[in-house]
Design an enzyme around this catalytic site. Structure first.
Site, PDB file in Angstrom:
ATOM      1  N   ASN A   3      -6.363  11.203  -1.807  1.00 39.72           N
ATOM      2  CA  ASN A   3      -6.498  10.052  -2.686  1.00 39.72           C
ATOM      3  C   ASN A   3      -5.931  10.371  -4.064  1.00 39.72           C
ATOM      4  OD1 ASN A   3      -7.947   8.378  -0.802  1.00 39.72           O
ATOM      5  ND2 ASN A   3      -9.749   9.670  -1.170  1.00 39.72           N
TER       6      ASN A   3
ATOM      7  N   CYS B 184      -5.709   7.353   6.923  1.00 42.65           N
ATOM      8  CA  CYS B 184      -5.041   6.328   6.123  1.00 42.65           C
ATOM      9  C   CYS B 184      -4.118   5.573   7.072  1.00 42.65           C
ATOM     10  CB  CYS B 184      -4.248   6.935   4.967  1.00 42.65           C
ATOM     11  SG  CYS B 184      -3.400   5.709   3.964  1.00 42.65           S
TER      12      CYS B 184
ATOM     13  N   ASN C 121       0.889  -1.169   0.000  1.00 38.84           N
ATOM     14  CA  ASN C 121       0.000   0.000   0.000  1.00 38.84           C
ATOM     15  C   ASN C 121       0.921   1.211   0.000  1.00 38.84           C
ATOM     16  OD1 ASN C 121      -2.571   1.139   2.350  1.00 38.84           O
ATOM     17  ND2 ASN C 121      -2.373   1.524   0.181  1.00 38.84           N
TER      18      ASN C 121
ATOM     19  N   GLY D 227      -4.913  -0.089   5.726  1.00 39.03           N
ATOM     20  CA  GLY D 227      -5.053  -0.179   7.168  1.00 39.03           C
ATOM     21  C   GLY D 227      -6.479   0.012   7.631  1.00 39.03           C
ATOM     22  N   SER D 228      -7.133   1.069   7.153  1.00 43.28           N
ATOM     23  CA  SER D 228      -8.505   1.323   7.606  1.00 43.28           C
ATOM     24  C   SER D 228      -9.445   0.226   7.113  1.00 43.28           C
ATOM     25  CB  SER D 228      -8.981   2.704   7.147  1.00 43.28           C
ATOM     26  OG  SER D 228      -9.067   2.783   5.744  1.00 43.28           O
TER      27      SER D 228
ATOM     28  N   GLN E 228      -2.093   6.687  -1.783  1.00 41.79           N
ATOM     29  CA  GLN E 228      -2.433   7.935  -1.089  1.00 41.79           C
ATOM     30  C   GLN E 228      -1.214   8.847  -1.031  1.00 41.79           C
ATOM     31  OE1 GLN E 228      -4.016   5.076   0.407  1.00 41.79           O
ATOM     32  NE2 GLN E 228      -5.955   5.770  -0.452  1.00 41.79           N
TER      33      GLN E 228
ATOM     34  N   ASN F 264     -15.181   2.865   0.793  1.00 41.79           N
ATOM     35  CA  ASN F 264     -14.246   1.780   0.553  1.00 41.79           C
ATOM     36  C   ASN F 264     -15.042   0.484   0.535  1.00 41.79           C
ATOM     37  OD1 ASN F 264     -11.456   3.208   0.961  1.00 41.79           O
ATOM     38  ND2 ASN F 264     -12.705   3.856   2.688  1.00 41.79           N
TER      39      ASN F 264
ATOM     40  N   GLU G  23     -10.354   0.644  -2.817  1.00 49.86           N
ATOM     41  CA  GLU G  23     -10.315   1.873  -2.015  1.00 49.86           C
ATOM     42  C   GLU G  23     -11.007   3.017  -2.733  1.00 49.86           C
ATOM     43  OE1 GLU G  23      -7.442   3.163   0.885  1.00 49.86           O
ATOM     44  OE2 GLU G  23      -5.972   1.861  -0.091  1.00 49.86           O
TER      45      GLU G  23
END
Length: 278
Positions: free
Chosen positions: A71, A80, A20, A218-219, A53, A190, A208
């Site tokens: 984003n 994020c 990511n 992560g989120s 990101q 998301n 995402e």
């Protein structure tokens, strides 16, 4: 980050957490003219640098740093998780601190050295009420009135989690955009597709909001773990297997903690010509 600035260029760092990937601009002590146009240009993997990101570090009294996230489509994101972990590791290496407090639009996030090169961040308590996520109308967030019976969760950004027999077979590029723009989510969402690997492990694939398919998030990992626990499919501590690796998620009384490795890849400078063409 090394002092590799030019009179008109803009230094940046490239980092990733389990694939990511992020462009990080350290705005402490310098002007950071980040705009939607710059975010879109930087996010272009052919004509810019490319990222999932963009994150900006700024100084703020009372905390170790303030973080802002963009984003790839030029929209802002309140949080994020993997970028927060990457930046936390950078700041801990810089300062020698083992614990940090970081301010985001999500609120104050705590980060700590988890040992063994791992970095842990508390992403805060999940948002479970429809108006907090937010959704367009009052519905049962544990069973949304959407085909596939997904779960809605807020982690500072909205999430829609589907439980499927085999996440590997899901057509992310087709289904992700459909649900990202579902009318029940006024701020888009998301989208996660989850299959069970065991009572303490799940397989997760991710679309995402504002970016598309990502190797990790992560989120999204936090939201998927919370959704699985709320459905009674797992406990509150799970290993989340994403395309880029494994994150450990622990939903505690004080919030959802996320632990995984980070990588600081390289430094670069955006040229005056690139910036002037925006």
């Amino acid at each position: 980050m090394k002092d590799n600035s030019t009179p008109d260029g803009l230094p940046f760092m490239k980092m990733h957490g389990l694939g990511n990937d992020f462009v990080v601009i350290d705005g402490r002590g310098r002007r950071t003219p980040v705009t939607p146009e710059l975010a879109r240009a930087l996010g272009d993997r052919h004509r810019g640098v490319g990222f999932d990101q963009l994150a900006v570090i700024e100084a703020e009294d009372g905390v170790d740093a303030r973080l802002t996230f963009w984003n790839a489509d030029g929209s802002l994101s309140a949080t994020c998780g993997n970028a927060t972990r990457c930046i936390a590791r950078f700041l801990m290496d810089e300062t020698g601190k083992a614990r940090l407090t970081l301010r985001t639009e999500r609120g104050l996030l705590l980060a700590e050295d988890a040992g063994g090169g791992l970095t842990r961040v508390n992403m805060g308590a999940p948002l479970l009420q429809w108006q907090e996520i937010p959704l367009a109308e009052e519905v049962d967030t544990l069973h949304l009135p959407i085909e596939g019976d997904p779960v809605a969760t807020g982690m500072g950004n909205p999430h829609c989690t589907f439980f499927v027999p085999d996440a590997e077979t899901v057509e992310l590029e087709r289904l992700g955009p459909r649900y990202e723009h579902h009318p029940l989510y006024p701020e888009r969402t998301n989208v996660e597709f989850v299959s069970l690997l065991g009572p303490d492990a799940i397989r997760l694939r991710i679309w995402e909001r504002g970016t598309g398919v990502t190797l990790a998030s992560g989120s999204c990992s936090c939201a998927a773990a919370v959704a699985a626990a709320r459905r009674g499919l797992t406990g509150r501590r799970v290993s989340v297997h994403v395309d880029g690796g494994v994150l450990e998620i622990d939903w505690r009384d004080d919030g959802v903690w996320m632990t995984a490795p980070t990588t600081y890849v390289f430094d670069g400078v955006l040229t005056p010509a690139f910036l002037g063409a925006l």
